[in-house]
Design an enzyme around this catalytic site. Structure first.
Site, short mmCIF file in Angstrom:
data_model
loop_
_atom_site.label_atom_id
_atom_site.label_comp_id
_atom_site.label_asym_id
_atom_site.label_seq_id
_atom_site.Cartn_x
_atom_site.Cartn_y
_atom_site.Cartn_z
N TYR A 74 4.33 3.10 -7.45
CA TYR A 74 5.53 3.83 -7.88
C TYR A 74 5.21 5.19 -8.49
O TYR A 74 6.12 5.88 -8.93
CB TYR A 74 6.27 3.06 -8.99
CG TYR A 74 6.65 1.64 -8.71
CD1 TYR A 74 7.27 1.29 -7.51
CD2 TYR A 74 6.43 0.65 -9.66
CE1 TYR A 74 7.64 -0.03 -7.29
CE2 TYR A 74 6.81 -0.66 -9.44
CZ TYR A 74 7.40 -1.00 -8.25
OH TYR A 74 7.78 -2.28 -8.03
N ARG A 100 1.05 -0.51 -10.22
CA ARG A 100 2.24 0.33 -10.44
C ARG A 100 1.97 1.83 -10.30
O ARG A 100 2.76 2.53 -9.70
CB ARG A 100 2.89 0.01 -11.80
CG ARG A 100 3.37 -1.42 -11.90
CD ARG A 100 4.09 -1.69 -13.20
NE ARG A 100 5.44 -1.15 -13.16
CZ ARG A 100 5.86 -0.13 -13.85
NH1 ARG A 100 5.05 0.50 -14.68
NH2 ARG A 100 7.09 0.29 -13.75
N GLY A 146 17.03 -4.78 -16.36
CA GLY A 146 16.87 -3.34 -16.19
C GLY A 146 16.76 -2.57 -17.47
O GLY A 146 16.65 -1.35 -17.46
N CYS A 165 -11.60 0.53 -2.89
CA CYS A 165 -11.82 1.54 -1.86
C CYS A 165 -10.50 2.04 -1.29
O CYS A 165 -10.11 1.67 -0.17
CB CYS A 165 -12.72 0.99 -0.77
SG CYS A 165 -14.38 0.78 -1.38
N GLU A 166 -9.80 2.79 -2.06
CA GLU A 166 -8.51 3.40 -1.70
C GLU A 166 -8.41 4.66 -2.52
O GLU A 166 -8.63 4.60 -3.74
CB GLU A 166 -7.34 2.51 -2.13
CG GLU A 166 -7.05 1.31 -1.31
CD GLU A 166 -6.40 1.61 0.02
OE1 GLU A 166 -5.72 2.64 0.16
OE2 GLU A 166 -6.60 0.81 0.95
N GLU A 221 19.48 -10.81 -17.70
CA GLU A 221 18.22 -11.39 -17.21
C GLU A 221 17.11 -10.35 -17.22
O GLU A 221 16.62 -9.93 -16.19
CB GLU A 221 18.42 -11.95 -15.80
CG GLU A 221 19.32 -11.11 -14.93
CD GLU A 221 19.32 -11.52 -13.48
OE1 GLU A 221 19.75 -12.65 -13.21
OE2 GLU A 221 18.88 -10.71 -12.65
N PRO A 222 16.69 -9.94 -18.44
CA PRO A 222 15.63 -8.94 -18.52
C PRO A 222 14.26 -9.54 -18.21
O PRO A 222 14.01 -10.71 -18.50
CB PRO A 222 15.69 -8.50 -19.98
CG PRO A 222 16.30 -9.64 -20.71
CD PRO A 222 17.16 -10.39 -19.75
N GLY A 223 13.41 -8.75 -17.63
CA GLY A 223 12.03 -9.18 -17.38
C GLY A 223 11.10 -8.25 -18.14
O GLY A 223 10.59 -8.57 -19.21
N ARG A 224 10.97 -7.06 -17.58
CA ARG A 224 10.11 -6.04 -18.14
C ARG A 224 10.31 -5.83 -19.64
O ARG A 224 9.35 -5.72 -20.40
CB ARG A 224 10.48 -4.76 -17.38
CG ARG A 224 9.45 -3.73 -17.33
CD ARG A 224 9.90 -2.59 -16.43
NE ARG A 224 9.44 -1.36 -17.03
CZ ARG A 224 8.18 -1.08 -17.25
NH1 ARG A 224 7.23 -1.92 -16.89
NH2 ARG A 224 7.82 0.04 -17.81
#
Ligand code: ADP
Ligand code: ASP
Ligand code: MG
Length: 864
Positions: free
Chosen positions: A789, A785, A710, A816-817, A746-749
């Site tokens: 989000y 993203r 996080g 097409c959105e 346990e970082p990811g980003r």
């Protein structure tokens, strides 16, 4: 609203330039540019402008100092400012200007002799600011080859006599008639001419100079627009429009693209200085559109104010008025007596004071006095109080701030403002009023709390609203963080620009990861002294090269599915199984069984597996994911603790957990919590550490606490990130409290986001009315993203990285959105098909969350 003539028949355009707009050469050259454009449109431009910024204040000072004879230094300053600008503009002060300087000096010494200043003289002196400035403006525009006619505004604007007006408001805050003026239209009809005149000043029947109130040049512009039946009124100032809050105080203030006259009126009246409250009515009366633009960035679309606002219930602005004095009148016994209010209000009238807000209760009446409308010196206030005291008990409260929420159908949205109103729990609210027109609700509080409250209300009620025809980009998005031009030259993608451009051009769309940045991040986390293990959450990006690189730097891996565990085993066949954490969520029985067989660490995140498949866990060591009860993070969907989250075993189930673990014959050796992603304050981990640390008393075989990930990654250039030294200090504190426990994260980003970018070449451009679209080779199929989000990714034109960003565009993909937008209202240099755009911080959850939606392949990946 009265339509007197059709726009086609009324070729005037009135352009009002404010003090800052006329104080620099750069701005004056933009003024000339804009005027040429208006002339080219076949319009007759009328320029109405203010004094140089700060000069009206100086003239007021001059008057005060003249009384004591010490006026020379200020007069020298006033003169020097004009001479300096003349020099910069390359013009010579005209004889009229020299004459003005001389007369001002004469008047000042006259005042020194006489020892008093009448309101009439005050108006005459303060009018000089506009008169001097327009002399310079006219000379400069003429030097640029424009055909300029200088006009004294006092020959065109006439003050109307007002009932009950005192001398002060007669001379210093006059109003003028603004019916269509055929004579003026005739006088100013010569085509190809630029008329230049003063704001702020007019004359009365006796030919004396009067002023339209501080900030009144806007009103002059509006009067001229009405008299000329202009096609539009343009207010040019130092901000590109009316914003949802003062952008200089609230950088996340949103540009209000389109407003209705009444809304603009309400925003201006409740404190937004950008438009003088009196300037709306004349143009509204004739339906003349009013535009607000910034002189320093003339190409930015500003605000347009017409009869068409948004009709939806919506908070559009948070405004503040300061230096408000409240008078509370306790009326014990008198409230019901006939005529009490009339008597009380008559006292205000006698003292020449106008009341702004009023609220009444059973026993008291509270009113506010707005300093903009009143001169509230001590003598005036004392006199007022003495007279009111004959009627009731009076209490003076101040200084206060009046904070207003302004919008349409504000009553209909009050219920949505619950959160915003909670803020007032910690405040004393002296007065609340809701405007009868349903456009405004105002709270009067202590002045010291005012600014903080504005920002917080703005944050809750406006900042995150999706863009529509009213709410545009933020001030920050338009201009970058105030005061700091953001230097990108040290960003890895700027340094390696040539390599990136080559990839972008060749592939159209590409994710590119920078090996050096990945290494640097891994090393920085490994260097933290409070940490015993860093596990990379590979859901952020499972590119095999990245896994190998992190493995080489000693990182373990956190996996959330059998697929991810298998992928690590395939990529790194010799890896120690204890370097792998399996932390699934609602995963099926057979994945647990498989993972336990593999010998990796398995984390339970609810009780069901223990209740229903206890046999799986017999004799096993497990981790348990705990729901600490509070979630953090940048978006609701990434908050992963708290009752609204599906993750973790809640604290109230600890007894049951203990019973089930014992019954199954398992051992809890690790406790884990992850409260969300995008967390910037280290106290988050401190409190997670405390909660989990306390649980080790109960589960005494625990040897490891996993604090989750996080760690926030700034999404905007120039935004500060987590301070690693503070993070480390927080970890050490936990470690001190529990010296025998291993601490893992346990970082990811954090490890990969900034090391990756998405490149997308521009395929086509499209202008749809006022909205410009830049279409690129890939969209939400590569990076979901923003759509999912509302996440912000900085977008730059890599091809033109050194060119100034002057155009506001929407960057969209080919899916097409309607949600297929990578960025809305982004400021880019003029962009062409074939340019390569860079979408930053795309190393995490970019390719990992991509899809082949519409059967379009997501961007390919490259590690460089
Ligand atoms: P000018 O000298 O051009 O008349 P002003 O200083 O009178 O300019 O008005 C512009 C200023 O108004 C801006 O610099 C800004 O700080 C302030 N302001 C206050 N509230 C707002 C708002 N809601 N939107 C835009 N500007 C605002
Ligand atoms: N110069 C005047 C003032 O400072 C009027 C204006 O700028 O609008 O108040
Ligand atoms: Mg102004």
């Amino acid at each position: 609203m009265t339509a007197v003539s059709t726009p086609a028949a009324s070729p005037w355009v009135v352009l009002k330039f404010g003090g800052t707009s006329v104080s620099s050469v750069a701005n004056w050259s933009n003024v000339a540019l804009v005027l040429r454009a208006r002339l080219a449109e076949g319009l007759r431009p009328v320029v109405v402008h203010s004094a140089l910024s700060g000069i009206t204040d100086r003239l007021e000072q001059l008057l005060t100092l003249a009384l004591s004879g010490e006026w020379q230094p200020v007069m020298d300053q006033i003169e020097q400012r004009h001479r300096d600008l003349a020099r910069d503009l390359g013009v010579v002060p005209t004889p009229d200007l020299e004459e003005q300087f001389r007369r001002l000096r004469q008047i000042a010494s006259g005042i020194a002799l006489v020892g008093e200043v009448s309101e009439r003289l005050r108006a005459r002196v303060m009018a000089q600011g506009e008169l001097m400035a327009t002399r310079l403006g006219a000379a400069y525009l003429a030097s640029q080859g424009l055909n300029v006619q200088w006009v004294d505004a006092r020959t065109a604007l006439k003050a109307e006599s007002r009932r009950n007006a005192n001398l002060r408001s007669t001379y210093l805050s006059a109003t003028c008639a603004f019916e269509p003026d055929l004579q003026l239209q005739q006088r100013w009809s010569a085509p190809g001419t630029v008329w230049i005149t003063q704001g702020f000043i007019a004359s009365d029947d006796a030919g004396d100079t009067v002023l339209l109130g501080r900030g009144g040049s806007d009103t002059s512009g509006s009067y001229f627009a009405a008299k000329l039946q202009a096609r539009r009124l343009e207010i040019w100032t130092d901000v590109p429009g009316m914003f949802s809050a003062n952008p200089r105080a609230v950088p996340t203030a949103r540009l209000l693209c389109a407003l209705e006259y009444d809304e603009a009126q309400e925003i201006a009246s409740s404190g937004a200085k950008v438009l003088h409250p009196r300037c709306i009515m004349p143009v509204k009366h004739y339906g003349i559109p009013l535009y607000v633009y910034a002189t320093q960035t003339p190409n930015l679309e500003g605000t347009v104010i017409t009869t068409h606002g948004g009709t939806a219930a919506q908070v559009k602005a948070v405004t503040i008025k300061k230096n408000i004095t409240l008078l509370s009148m306790e009326t014990v016994g008198m409230w019901h007596s006939v005529g009490f209010l009339a008597d009380a209000f008559a006292v205000f009238k006698e003292h020449g004071l106008s009341i702004d807000l009023v609220s009444t209760s059973e026993t008291s009446v509270t009113v506010s006095l707005d300093p903009a409308a009143n001169t509230l010196d001590k003598a005036t206030l004392d006199g007022l109080i003495a007279d009111l005291a004959k009627l009731c008990r009076v209490q003076v409260i101040g200084p206060c701030a009046a904070v207003s929420l302004v919008g349409r159908n504000i009553r209909a949205i009050l219920h949505r403002l619950g959160d915003a109103l909670e803020l007032f729990e910690e405040q004393k609210i002296y007065l609340v009023t809701q405007a009868a027109n349903d456009l405004n609700i105002t709270f009067v509080i202590d002045e010291a709390q005012g600014d903080r409250l504005v920002s917080r209300l703005h944050e809750i009620a406006i900042r995150k609203m999706t863009a529509d025809r009213v709410l545009g980009p933020t001030w920050e998005e338009l201009y970058g963080s105030p005061g700091q031009a953001i230097d990108t030259s040290k960003q890895w993608w700027h340094v390696r620009r040539d390599a990136l451009l080559a990839l972008g051009r060749e592939h159209g769309a590409a994710f590119v990861y920078d090996r050096a940045s990945l290494e640097e991040k891994a090393k920085s986390l490994q260097a933290l002294s409070g940490i015993d293990g860093v596990f990379y959450a590979l859901k952020a990006n499972w590119h095999p090269e990245i896994l190998k690189l992190f493995h080489a730097h000693g990182l373990g891996f956190e996996c959330v599915s059998q697929g991810e565990v298998q992928h690590v085993l395939n990529t790194l066949p010799t890896i120690d199984r204890k370097q792998i954490l399996f932390t699934p969520n609602f995963t099926p029985r057979d994945e647990y069984a498989w993972a336990l067989e593999q010998g990796v660490w398995v984390t339970l995140d609810n009780l069901h597996p223990l209740q229903h498949w206890p046999e799986l866990f017999k004799g096993r060591d497990v981790f348990v994911r705990i729901d600490t009860g509070y979630g953090r993070g940048h978006h609701d969907k990434v908050r992963t603790a708290g009752v609204h989250s599906k993750f973790g075993v809640p604290l109230f189930e600890m007894d049951e957990l203990q019973r089930l673990v014992n019954a199954a014959g398992a051992r809890v050796v690790g406790l884990h919590a992850h409260t969300g992603s995008g967390v910037f304050t280290v106290d988050n981990w401190t409190s997670v550490g405390e909660t989990l640390g306390a649980l080790t008393q109960r589960f005494n075989e625990v040897h490891t606490i996993d604090l989750g990930g996080g760690l926030g990654v700034p999404e905007r250039l120039g935004q500060p990130g987590v301070v690693l030294s503070e993070f480390d200090a927080a970890l050490l504190q936990i470690k001190q409290a529990h010296p025998h426990i291993n601490l893992w994260i346990e970082p990811g980003r954090y490890l990969v986001a900034e090391a990756g970018v998405l490149l997308a070449s521009v395929t086509q451009l499209k202008g749809k009315g006022e909205v410009q679209y830049v279409g690129v080779a890939t969209g939400m199929n590569s990076l979901i993203r923003p759509a999912l989000y509302g996440a912000h990714h900085e977008i730059l034109n890599l091809t033109r990285i050194d060119e100034p960003a002057t155009e506001v565009v929407n960057v969209v993909g080919p899916i097409c959105e309607s949600g297929d937008q990578l960025g809305l209202d982004r400021l880019l240099p003029p962009t062409q098909a074939g340019d390569v755009l860079l979408i930053a911080t795309a190393g995490a959850y970019g390719r990992a969350m991509s899809s082949t939606y519409n059967l379009r392949e997501p961007a390919k990946e490259f590690v460089i």
